[in-house]
Design an enzyme around this catalytic site. Structure first.
Site, short mmCIF file in Angstrom:
data_model
loop_
_atom_site.label_atom_id
_atom_site.label_comp_id
_atom_site.label_asym_id
_atom_site.label_seq_id
_atom_site.Cartn_x
_atom_site.Cartn_y
_atom_site.Cartn_z
CB CYS A 157 -68.16 -35.92 -18.87
SG CYS A 157 -66.92 -37.07 -19.49
CG ASP A 191 -44.02 -38.74 -11.89
OD1 ASP A 191 -43.44 -39.68 -11.30
OD2 ASP A 191 -43.58 -38.26 -12.97
CG ASP A 205 -31.90 -39.74 -9.70
OD1 ASP A 205 -32.02 -38.65 -10.32
OD2 ASP A 205 -32.69 -40.68 -9.87
CD GLN A 237 -32.06 -44.54 -9.97
OE1 GLN A 237 -32.36 -45.60 -10.55
NE2 GLN A 237 -32.64 -43.38 -10.29
N GLY A 246 -35.52 -45.00 -11.65
CA GLY A 246 -35.05 -46.02 -12.58
C GLY A 246 -36.08 -47.09 -12.90
CB SER A 278 -32.99 -34.30 -9.50
OG SER A 278 -32.86 -35.58 -10.12
N GLY A 279 -33.44 -33.81 -12.80
CA GLY A 279 -32.59 -33.92 -13.97
C GLY A 279 -32.00 -35.33 -14.10
N GLY A 280 -32.17 -36.12 -13.05
CA GLY A 280 -31.64 -37.50 -13.10
C GLY A 280 -32.31 -38.34 -14.18
#
Lengths: 374, 374
Positions: A310, A267, A146, A190, A217, A93-95
């Site tokens: 490989c 992630d 957030d 958070q 966070g 989100s950019g949070g």
């Protein structure tokens, strides 16, 4: 919608497998999402991701809003069409940039005012604006705006940020519901390392109709034991029937641990970033290909691995490419690391479904000589 | 050997198609050899080169001798096995580095003493040593040590360098013959822009049993008209039944011109280097993808192109990747440019064989709005 966004398939104590259903296809969990900050998983064309078994990647609202612009991406048919990837896409989100670009933003209840890291232009991110951007991108799993705080942070501010995040979550969801957009929206928990604040966050977010929950966070400077303490305290509070995602958590030992706690989605930039600096994964631990001991090593990175790198290249050749700064090295190494992560997740799912996850995990961890963490 | 190293297939005036037979397969000429200085064509794994129709690439004796070392490559089974590429490989001799690393070498009749550009270590390159290195690499088409002079150069020194090159050519061939190695050895014609010196060079080299002839010392700062004058004067002096290779010549208009003079082999870093800085080829000329006019362009680089990049990505997406310095941009652009060069050479061969080369060339050149040269 009659679609059930998440269905648990099988369980092995807390560890579980499940299916997230999105408008662009299903995601079998536990799943790892490679990071495509700018709309590409660094060095990889989408056709390689398909071959390697990538199910979903995560892109970034803040970065794509700046370059090339979400309106442009919308004109180009959305991020799927733009990037060639027709599978599910999640969007942050950019949070996180509240934390990572902490000198370039001002926060108010209205939202976040960023000063672009590219040209200093002012960028106003409100909860509603972020949803609009994510819909312009065509995201399948959307994260609401957030406030991700760093570590350490005083309890007072952690509480304030958590409360603001929850107010934004409510605004996001209300706005999202008016749009009838077929994406999934997650709530973000958070509260920094204060487990009681995390508990309050969850109890409020649970009242809202989110499609899943993310722990934000984390991995922002705290001790790994604190990360785990937060996850241990929060996950049991979350509804069983919705997916759980620990944002930014992605070291292999952390994934193995967190799956055991009931986490479904991960992630992290670590497999791709490590690849670009010659850090390669094997079932015996991570190796650094620049090490002179691989100078004449005719073997692949990993004997068991079936990735194109490989199957076709020796450690000696790859080391030579890294030593001479050939870009091909970064690409071949990324192919391997993403393949390794996808194989790991597949093995996790297989063993959870066999009811063998914890036994298997013990075996796997005992093989890791060097460990995986940096 | 009963193998005929070169066979002319068809002719259209001076332009001709042919087949070079090497121990690793045949090369249909006219052919363009992408440059793999360090054993890889920058950004491309060998499997992409196969798909794009690359027949042969050219590697560099000087660079591979330093890193990773030709002895190491020999231990790893030769450059074919090391790099994964099982098709023909040509190798330059280090003679070009006499020019490109002119501050780091001393020349005597014995050979060249380089001071390594990596660590300053002394490197003695004699005609015999160069053959040894190329055989360690497993080269299919070997270039003997030569002295490539820059431009401008006085006639006296040009003559001296040409005579030394010819003495080295003789030594190289004599040594090569004792080894019974199944590679092809070319003679290199030097003499700078002095066509009479070039003529003397050819008349001496023709007496020796080389498998083909290369024109060295071109594209080193002289005017393009001078390059063409040299080629026009030298090619008619060369035996028809052997392949001719203009070293370093590779701009599209130059290739189209030189094929008409009877040149068979080309190499140049230009398609790969241009790709990495967003210079992309189309049948209407070269475009720079960073140009803002492509910002919202949903079309591929070239409508007719069947390369993976053009089949799947828009100019707008590629421009975004270049603008944000994503490595993927360089890879996708290289795929396209190499594909374009391979298609060009295929079209050249087709039109020569149809007896239509000069007519076709005229049409092609009239379409090139912007031209191809930098």
């Amino acid at each position: 919608m009659n679609i059930i966004p998440f269905r648990i398939k099988s369980k092995d104590k807390c560890a579980r497998t499940g299916i997230i259903t999105t408008k662009s296809g299903v995601v079998k969990t536990p799943a790892f999402m490679p990071v495509a900050t700018l709309g590409d998983v660094k060095t990889l064309p989408f056709w390689d991701m398909k071959k390697l078994g990538v199910q979903i990647f995560i892109s970034n609202t803040y970065h794509l809003n700046i370059r090339p612009g979400d309106e442009l991406i919308k004109k180009m048919g959305g991020l799927h069409h733009f990037s060639g990837w027709d599978g599910p896409i999640a969007t942050d989100s950019g949070g996180f940039q509240v934390y990572s670009l902490s000198t370039r933003r001002k926060i108010s209840d209205d939202g976040i005012l960023f000063s672009s890291h590219v040209d200093g232009a002012p960028l106003r991110f409100t909860p509603e604006k972020v949803i609009d951007i994510e819909i312009n991108l065509g995201s399948d799993i959307l994260m609401p705006l957030d406030e991700c705080v760093g570590y350490p942070i005083g309890r007072g501010y952690a509480e304030e940020a958590m409360e603001r995040t929850n107010r934004w979550a409510k605004r996001s969801l209300e706005y999202f519901k008016t749009l009838n957009y077929p994406g999934l929206l997650f709530g973000i928990v958070q509260g920094s390392t204060y487990t009681d604040l995390r508990g309050i966050a969850v109890s409020e977010l649970r009242e809202l109709d989110f499609d899943g929950f993310a722990l934000g966070g984390l991995v922002v400077g705290e001790d790994p034991s604190q990360t785990r303490e937060v996850i241990e305290s929060v996950v049991p509070l979350l509804p069983e029937e919705k997916p759980r995602y620990t944002m930014g958590l992605g070291k292999i030992e952390d994934i193995l641990w967190a799956v055991g706690e009931g986490v479904d989605l991960f992630d992290c930039v670590i497999p791709t970033r490590n690849a670009r600096t010659a850090g390669l994964y094997t079932w015996e631990g991570k190796i650094n290909l620049k090490n002179s001991k691989y100078k004449e090593d005719p073997n692949p990175i990993s004997e068991d691995c079936k990735c194109p790198t490989c199957l076709h290249y020796s450690k000696a050749y790859l080391r030579h490419l890294f030593n001479t700064d050939e870009l091909l090295a970064k690409y071949l190494a990324t192919l391997h690391n993403i393949s390794f992560y996808m194989e790991l997740m597949k093995e996790i799912r297989k063993n959870v479904e066999k009811g063998n996850f914890f036994k298997w995990r013990k075996q796997i961890l005992s093989k890791f000589k060097g460990g995986f963490d940096d």
